[in-house]
Structures are given as structure tokens and as C-alpha cells.
Design a protein around this motif. Structure first.
Motif, PDB file in Angstrom:
ATOM      1  N   MET A 146    -104.509   5.857 -29.282  1.00 48.27           N
ATOM      2  CA  MET A 146    -103.485   6.434 -30.166  1.00 48.27           C
ATOM      3  C   MET A 146    -102.084   6.053 -29.696  1.00 48.27           C
ATOM      4  N   LEU A 147    -101.866   6.092 -28.388  1.00 48.14           N
ATOM      5  CA  LEU A 147    -100.557   5.721 -27.851  1.00 48.14           C
ATOM      6  C   LEU A 147    -100.264   4.242 -28.103  1.00 48.14           C
ATOM      7  N   ALA A 148    -101.261   3.383 -27.912  1.00 47.53           N
ATOM      8  CA  ALA A 148    -101.072   1.950 -28.175  1.00 47.53           C
ATOM      9  C   ALA A 148    -100.712   1.717 -29.631  1.00 47.53           C
ATOM     10  N   GLY A 149    -101.418   2.363 -30.532  1.00 49.14           N
ATOM     11  CA  GLY A 149    -101.122   2.222 -31.960  1.00 49.14           C
ATOM     12  C   GLY A 149     -99.739   2.721 -32.306  1.00 49.14           C
ATOM     13  N   TRP A 150     -99.365   3.853 -31.751  1.00 51.77           N
ATOM     14  CA  TRP A 150     -98.048   4.420 -32.028  1.00 51.77           C
ATOM     15  C   TRP A 150     -96.950   3.511 -31.489  1.00 51.77           C
ATOM     16  N   LEU A 151     -97.094   3.081 -30.242  1.00 47.95           N
ATOM     17  CA  LEU A 151     -96.073   2.215 -29.647  1.00 47.95           C
ATOM     18  C   LEU A 151     -95.908   0.925 -30.444  1.00 47.95           C
ATOM     19  N   ASP A 152     -97.023   0.308 -30.793  1.00 48.16           N
ATOM     20  CA  ASP A 152     -96.941  -0.955 -31.520  1.00 48.16           C
ATOM     21  C   ASP A 152     -96.383  -0.769 -32.923  1.00 48.16           C
ATOM     22  N   ALA A 153     -96.688   0.349 -33.549  1.00 49.72           N
ATOM     23  CA  ALA A 153     -96.190   0.595 -34.904  1.00 49.72           C
ATOM     24  C   ALA A 153     -94.700   0.924 -34.917  1.00 49.72           C
ATOM     25  N   PHE A 154     -94.265   1.715 -33.951  1.00 49.29           N
ATOM     26  CA  PHE A 154     -92.895   2.207 -34.010  1.00 49.29           C
ATOM     27  C   PHE A 154     -91.913   1.459 -33.119  1.00 49.29           C
ATOM     28  N   MET A 155     -92.421   0.687 -32.178  1.00 49.79           N
ATOM     29  CA  MET A 155     -91.504  -0.071 -31.326  1.00 49.79           C
ATOM     30  C   MET A 155     -91.136  -1.409 -31.967  1.00 49.79           C
ATOM     31  N   ASP A 156     -92.072  -2.013 -32.698  1.00 48.97           N
ATOM     32  CA  ASP A 156     -91.733  -3.279 -33.345  1.00 48.97           C
ATOM     33  C   ASP A 156     -92.311  -3.412 -34.752  1.00 48.97           C
ATOM     34  N   GLY A 157     -92.874  -2.332 -35.290  1.00 45.57           N
ATOM     35  CA  GLY A 157     -93.349  -2.341 -36.661  1.00 45.57           C
ATOM     36  C   GLY A 157     -94.583  -3.186 -36.907  1.00 45.57           C
ATOM     37  N   ASP A 158     -95.365  -3.469 -35.849  1.00 42.35           N
ATOM     38  CA  ASP A 158     -96.540  -4.327 -35.985  1.00 42.35           C
ATOM     39  C   ASP A 158     -97.755  -3.625 -35.380  1.00 42.35           C
ATOM     40  N   THR A 165    -110.009  -3.053 -27.682  1.00 43.02           N
ATOM     41  CA  THR A 165    -109.206  -4.214 -28.072  1.00 43.02           C
ATOM     42  C   THR A 165    -107.755  -3.847 -28.379  1.00 43.02           C
ATOM     43  N   PRO A 166    -107.494  -2.818 -29.184  1.00 45.47           N
ATOM     44  CA  PRO A 166    -106.077  -2.473 -29.426  1.00 45.47           C
ATOM     45  C   PRO A 166    -105.346  -2.039 -28.153  1.00 45.47           C
ATOM     46  N   ILE A 167    -106.056  -1.392 -27.235  1.00 39.33           N
ATOM     47  CA  ILE A 167    -105.442  -0.986 -25.969  1.00 39.33           C
ATOM     48  C   ILE A 167    -105.088  -2.227 -25.161  1.00 39.33           C
ATOM     49  N   ARG A 168    -106.018  -3.163 -25.096  1.00 39.07           N
ATOM     50  CA  ARG A 168    -105.807  -4.389 -24.317  1.00 39.07           C
ATOM     51  C   ARG A 168    -104.707  -5.265 -24.912  1.00 39.07           C
ATOM     52  N   ARG A 169    -104.560  -5.272 -26.216  1.00 33.73           N
ATOM     53  CA  ARG A 169    -103.583  -6.141 -26.887  1.00 33.73           C
ATOM     54  C   ARG A 169    -102.173  -5.566 -26.925  1.00 33.73           C
ATOM     55  N   SER A 170    -102.029  -4.308 -26.612  1.00 34.15           N
ATOM     56  CA  SER A 170    -100.726  -3.660 -26.736  1.00 34.15           C
ATOM     57  C   SER A 170     -99.815  -4.027 -25.572  1.00 34.15           C
ATOM     58  N   GLY A 171     -98.848  -4.858 -25.856  1.00 28.81           N
ATOM     59  CA  GLY A 171     -97.871  -5.221 -24.839  1.00 28.81           C
ATOM     60  C   GLY A 171     -97.004  -4.044 -24.422  1.00 28.81           C
ATOM     61  N   HIS A 172     -96.691  -3.187 -25.377  1.00 32.24           N
ATOM     62  CA  HIS A 172     -95.869  -2.008 -25.062  1.00 32.24           C
ATOM     63  C   HIS A 172     -96.608  -1.070 -24.115  1.00 32.24           C
ATOM     64  N   LEU A 173     -97.887  -0.886 -24.348  1.00 39.44           N
ATOM     65  CA  LEU A 173     -98.675  -0.007 -23.479  1.00 39.44           C
ATOM     66  C   LEU A 173     -98.789  -0.609 -22.088  1.00 39.44           C
ATOM     67  N   ALA A 174     -98.947  -1.912 -22.019  1.00 39.80           N
ATOM     68  CA  ALA A 174     -99.071  -2.592 -20.725  1.00 39.80           C
ATOM     69  C   ALA A 174     -97.821  -2.414 -19.862  1.00 39.80           C
ATOM     70  N   GLU A 175     -96.685  -2.200 -20.501  1.00 40.66           N
ATOM     71  CA  GLU A 175     -95.447  -1.955 -19.758  1.00 40.66           C
ATOM     72  C   GLU A 175     -95.425  -0.558 -19.143  1.00 40.66           C
ATOM     73  N   LEU A 176     -96.230   0.345 -19.685  1.00 34.23           N
ATOM     74  CA  LEU A 176     -96.202   1.744 -19.245  1.00 34.23           C
ATOM     75  C   LEU A 176     -97.399   2.169 -18.403  1.00 34.23           C
TER      76      LEU A 176
END
Length: 79
Positions: free
Chosen positions: A62-74, A22-33
């Protein structure tokens, strides 16, 4: 000598796929990469037991969590 700390990651992902995916699927930042179609195929092949993709799926989580946390703080936190 040092020893690794083994975890049943393969079984965890197989038993609780939504917790990992679910976190992988929801990560918009990851979907861009990452090609999310490939990620879904990877998860499907893992669930079917054709491959062990547990390490790759953990790294994506882990990458999805990191991107979402540090790219937009969410950070995306599984429920």
C-alpha cells in the motif's frame, strides 16, 4: 456488535507472491525509505512459513502504491 471482515491474506501472499512483491520491488520511492534487503528477507521467511509477515507486506504494498501514485503520478499496477 461490529465484526471484522477476515481475508485469507496470508494464503494469498504465499500463493501469489509476485502480485504482492513486484510493486514493492519496483518502487523507487519505497527503496529510498526502506531497506529492501530486509524486505526480501521478510518475504522469504514468510514464503518458507517461518513467520506470518502478511500484514507487513500488505502495508509495504500500500505504501509503495501510494508513494508512486502521489510522488510522481505513476502508480505501479500489477500485471
Amino acid at each position: 456488535p461490529k465484526l471484522g471482515f477476515p481475508t485469507p491474506l496470508r494464503q494469498w501472499i504465499t500463493r501469489y507472491p509476485d502480485t504482492f512483491l513486484t510493486p514493492i520491488r519496483r518502487s523507487g520511492h519505497l527503496a529510498e525509505l526502506v531497506d529492501m534487503t530486509y524486505v526480501e528477507e521478510l518475504a522469504e521467511r514468510h514464503a518458507a512459513g517461518r513467520i506470518d509477515a502478511s500484514r507487513r507486506l500488505l502495508l509495504l504494498l500500500m505504501l509503495a502504491g501510494w508513494l508512486d501514485a502521489f510522488m510522481d503520478g505513476d502508480p505501479v499496477v500489477p500485471e
